[in-house]
Design a protein around this motif. Structure first.
Motif, PDB file in Angstrom:
ATOM      1  N   ILE A   1       0.829  -1.214   0.000  1.00 37.26           N
ATOM      2  CA  ILE A   1       0.000   0.000   0.000  1.00 37.26           C
ATOM      3  C   ILE A   1       0.861   1.260   0.000  1.00 37.26           C
ATOM      4  O   ILE A   1       0.425   2.312  -0.484  1.00 37.26           O
ATOM      5  N   THR A   2       2.084   1.163   0.518  1.00 35.89           N
ATOM      6  CA  THR A   2       2.994   2.307   0.439  1.00 35.89           C
ATOM      7  C   THR A   2       3.326   2.606  -1.013  1.00 35.89           C
ATOM      8  O   THR A   2       3.295   3.765  -1.454  1.00 35.89           O
ATOM      9  N   GLN A   3       3.646   1.569  -1.769  1.00 33.87           N
ATOM     10  CA  GLN A   3       3.961   1.761  -3.179  1.00 33.87           C
ATOM     11  C   GLN A   3       2.781   2.333  -3.951  1.00 33.87           C
ATOM     12  O   GLN A   3       2.961   3.042  -4.947  1.00 33.87           O
ATOM     13  N   LEU A   4       1.566   2.042  -3.489  1.00 36.37           N
ATOM     14  CA  LEU A   4       0.363   2.503  -4.183  1.00 36.37           C
ATOM     15  C   LEU A   4      -0.145   3.844  -3.669  1.00 36.37           C
ATOM     16  O   LEU A   4      -1.185   4.322  -4.109  1.00 36.37           O
ATOM     17  N   GLY A   5       0.585   4.456  -2.721  1.00 35.59           N
ATOM     18  CA  GLY A   5       0.269   5.831  -2.346  1.00 35.59           C
ATOM     19  C   GLY A   5      -0.494   6.034  -1.061  1.00 35.59           C
ATOM     20  O   GLY A   5      -0.959   7.152  -0.799  1.00 35.59           O
ATOM     21  N   ALA A   6      -0.664   4.999  -0.237  1.00 35.39           N
ATOM     22  CA  ALA A   6      -1.407   5.167   1.019  1.00 35.39           C
ATOM     23  C   ALA A   6      -0.693   6.170   1.936  1.00 35.39           C
ATOM     24  O   ALA A   6       0.530   6.286   1.927  1.00 35.39           O
ATOM     25  N   TYR A   7      -1.484   6.855   2.726  1.00 38.27           N
ATOM     26  CA  TYR A   7      -0.972   7.912   3.604  1.00 38.27           C
ATOM     27  C   TYR A   7      -0.627   7.390   4.998  1.00 38.27           C
ATOM     28  O   TYR A   7       0.357   7.811   5.608  1.00 38.27           O
ATOM     29  N   LYS A   8      -1.452   6.452   5.496  1.00 41.11           N
ATOM     30  CA  LYS A   8      -1.262   5.979   6.879  1.00 41.11           C
ATOM     31  C   LYS A   8      -1.816   4.562   7.004  1.00 41.11           C
ATOM     32  O   LYS A   8      -2.703   4.159   6.248  1.00 41.11           O
ATOM     33  N   TYR A   9      -1.272   3.805   7.978  1.00 46.02           N
ATOM     34  CA  TYR A   9      -1.751   2.449   8.261  1.00 46.02           C
ATOM     35  C   TYR A   9      -1.980   2.323   9.759  1.00 46.02           C
ATOM     36  O   TYR A   9      -1.100   2.654  10.559  1.00 46.02           O
ATOM     37  N   ILE A  10      -3.191   1.850  10.140  1.00 47.08           N
ATOM     38  CA  ILE A  10      -3.536   1.720  11.565  1.00 47.08           C
ATOM     39  C   ILE A  10      -4.026   0.300  11.840  1.00 47.08           C
ATOM     40  O   ILE A  10      -5.064  -0.111  11.320  1.00 47.08           O
ATOM     41  N   PRO A  11      -3.328  -0.476  12.676  1.00 51.78           N
ATOM     42  CA  PRO A  11      -3.840  -1.794  13.085  1.00 51.78           C
ATOM     43  C   PRO A  11      -4.972  -1.610  14.098  1.00 51.78           C
ATOM     44  O   PRO A  11      -4.904  -0.755  14.980  1.00 51.78           O
ATOM     45  N   ILE A  12      -6.019  -2.446  13.965  1.00 51.76           N
ATOM     46  CA  ILE A  12      -7.201  -2.328  14.820  1.00 51.76           C
ATOM     47  C   ILE A  12      -7.452  -3.649  15.549  1.00 51.76           C
ATOM     48  O   ILE A  12      -7.443  -4.717  14.932  1.00 51.76           O
ATOM     49  N   GLN A  13      -7.715  -3.572  16.854  1.00 56.06           N
ATOM     50  CA  GLN A  13      -8.088  -4.769  17.605  1.00 56.06           C
ATOM     51  C   GLN A  13      -9.576  -5.024  17.397  1.00 56.06           C
ATOM     52  O   GLN A  13     -10.418  -4.212  17.791  1.00 56.06           O
ATOM     53  N   MET A  14      -9.906  -6.152  16.765  1.00 57.80           N
ATOM     54  CA  MET A  14     -11.301  -6.465  16.436  1.00 57.80           C
ATOM     55  C   MET A  14     -11.698  -7.835  16.981  1.00 57.80           C
ATOM     56  O   MET A  14     -10.839  -8.620  17.407  1.00 57.80           O
ATOM     57  N   GLN A  15     -12.989  -8.128  16.941  1.00 53.82           N
ATOM     58  CA  GLN A  15     -13.514  -9.355  17.548  1.00 53.82           C
ATOM     59  C   GLN A  15     -12.878 -10.616  16.984  1.00 53.82           C
ATOM     60  O   GLN A  15     -12.583 -11.560  17.712  1.00 53.82           O
ATOM     61  N   ARG A  16     -12.669 -10.656  15.684  1.00 53.76           N
ATOM     62  CA  ARG A  16     -12.213 -11.885  15.045  1.00 53.76           C
ATOM     63  C   ARG A  16     -10.711 -11.913  14.760  1.00 53.76           C
ATOM     64  O   ARG A  16     -10.247 -12.710  13.956  1.00 53.76           O
ATOM     65  N   CYS A  17      -9.975 -11.053  15.424  1.00 52.47           N
ATOM     66  CA  CYS A  17      -8.515 -11.079  15.263  1.00 52.47           C
ATOM     67  C   CYS A  17      -7.949 -12.333  15.938  1.00 52.47           C
ATOM     68  O   CYS A  17      -8.219 -12.584  17.114  1.00 52.47           O
ATOM     69  N   THR A  18      -7.183 -13.105  15.200  1.00 45.62           N
ATOM     70  CA  THR A  18      -6.512 -14.273  15.783  1.00 45.62           C
ATOM     71  C   THR A  18      -5.081 -13.938  16.160  1.00 45.62           C
ATOM     72  O   THR A  18      -4.480 -14.607  16.998  1.00 45.62           O
ATOM     73  N   ALA A  19      -4.526 -12.917  15.542  1.00 47.18           N
ATOM     74  CA  ALA A  19      -3.157 -12.500  15.854  1.00 47.18           C
ATOM     75  C   ALA A  19      -3.176 -11.483  16.988  1.00 47.18           C
ATOM     76  O   ALA A  19      -4.140 -10.737  17.169  1.00 47.18           O
ATOM     77  N   LYS A  20      -2.128 -11.464  17.763  1.00 39.52           N
ATOM     78  CA  LYS A  20      -1.963 -10.521  18.863  1.00 39.52           C
ATOM     79  C   LYS A  20      -0.627  -9.794  18.712  1.00 39.52           C
ATOM     80  O   LYS A  20       0.336 -10.347  18.192  1.00 39.52           O
ATOM     81  N   ILE A  21      -0.592  -8.564  19.175  1.00 36.64           N
ATOM     82  CA  ILE A  21       0.665  -7.818  19.194  1.00 36.64           C
ATOM     83  C   ILE A  21       1.109  -7.685  20.637  1.00 36.64           C
ATOM     84  O   ILE A  21       0.386  -7.147  21.479  1.00 36.64           O
ATOM     85  N   ASN A  22       2.289  -8.200  20.923  1.00 29.25           N
ATOM     86  CA  ASN A  22       2.846  -8.138  22.271  1.00 29.25           C
ATOM     87  C   ASN A  22       3.219  -6.700  22.612  1.00 29.25           C
ATOM     88  O   ASN A  22       4.060  -6.092  21.949  1.00 29.25           O
ATOM     89  N   ASP A  23       2.570  -6.147  23.645  1.00 27.48           N
ATOM     90  CA  ASP A  23       2.825  -4.753  24.015  1.00 27.48           C
ATOM     91  C   ASP A  23       4.290  -4.499  24.355  1.00 27.48           C
ATOM     92  O   ASP A  23       4.814  -3.409  24.102  1.00 27.48           O
TER      93      ASP A  23
END
Length: 219
Positions: free
Chosen positions: A70-92
């Protein structure tokens, strides 16, 4: 050293604020490069709309792939969101290192595609915090990709007669967006969009969205 640059070679320098210069290398040391400006480059490599991709948290390898594309395609920002069906976790405890690495990936992708701005990877936020973004006037269009085709619209129809400066698009995690989340999104002003008749993987959808928006706003 990696780029095999030497004195008198020309390079392009950006300040991440829409300013780009053609420079020449004067001096190279082990940790410093001294340049002189040859000319200012007048060009516009950025989309006319600032597009933020929000995505339910996915596994690191897939997230890095999304950020690169998405960077190559011109996106401005990326935000990860904690949602109900997320199976992955980010270690704080490792959050800072991961965000640093992802921003490095964005920087390298920006350089490769000759962008004048760097995509910014933000720290993960909750679904409730995402909903609040639609109310602070930061975005003039909020969308979410939803695989249930009923009551969704296409990107082509959304961009048919109007231009938007700041756009937020949510993509669900591997398990998709739940019905309760979809209802809350609609109640908070998000518009449900479809990405065509085929169901795309979460790591593919953001690339599709950016390519489609780029075609619609630049075509």
């Amino acid at each position: 050293k990696v780029m095999r640059m030497k004195v008198n070679d020309q390079v392009i320098v950006c300040d991440n604020n829409d300013n780009t210069w053609l420079c020449i290398i004067n001096i190279l040391t082990n940790d410093t490069v001294y340049l002189s400006i040859v000319d200012k480059i007048i060009e516009n490599k950025e989309l006319t709309s600032k597009v933020t991709i929000a995505q339910g948290i996915i596994y690191r390898e897939k997230m890095e792939e999304v950020i690169d594309k998405i960077t190559q395609l011109g996106a401005y920002k990326y935000i990860p969101i904690q949602m109900q069906r997320c199976t992955a976790k980010i270690n704080d405890e490792k959050m800072d290192k991961k965000i640093l690495r992802m921003n490095k990936i964005a920087k390298e992708a920006s350089e490769q595609s000759h962008r004048s701005k760097l995509l910014e990877v933000e720290r993960p936020i909750s679904f409730k915090e995402l909903l609040a973004l639609s109310k602070n006037n930061q975005y003039d269009l909020c969308l979410f990709a939803y695989e249930i085709m009923e009551n969704t619209v296409s990107l082509a129809n959304i961009f048919k007669d109007k231009k938007y400066k700041n756009i937020l698009v949510l993509v669900g995690p591997e398990g998709g967006i739940s019905e309760s989340e979809a209802m809350l999104l609609k109640e908070n002003g998000f518009v449900a969009i479809n990405l065509g008749p085929r169901i795309l993987r979460t790591e593919v959808a953001p690339t599709y969205i950016m390519a489609a928006i780029s075609s619609l706003v630049e075509g």
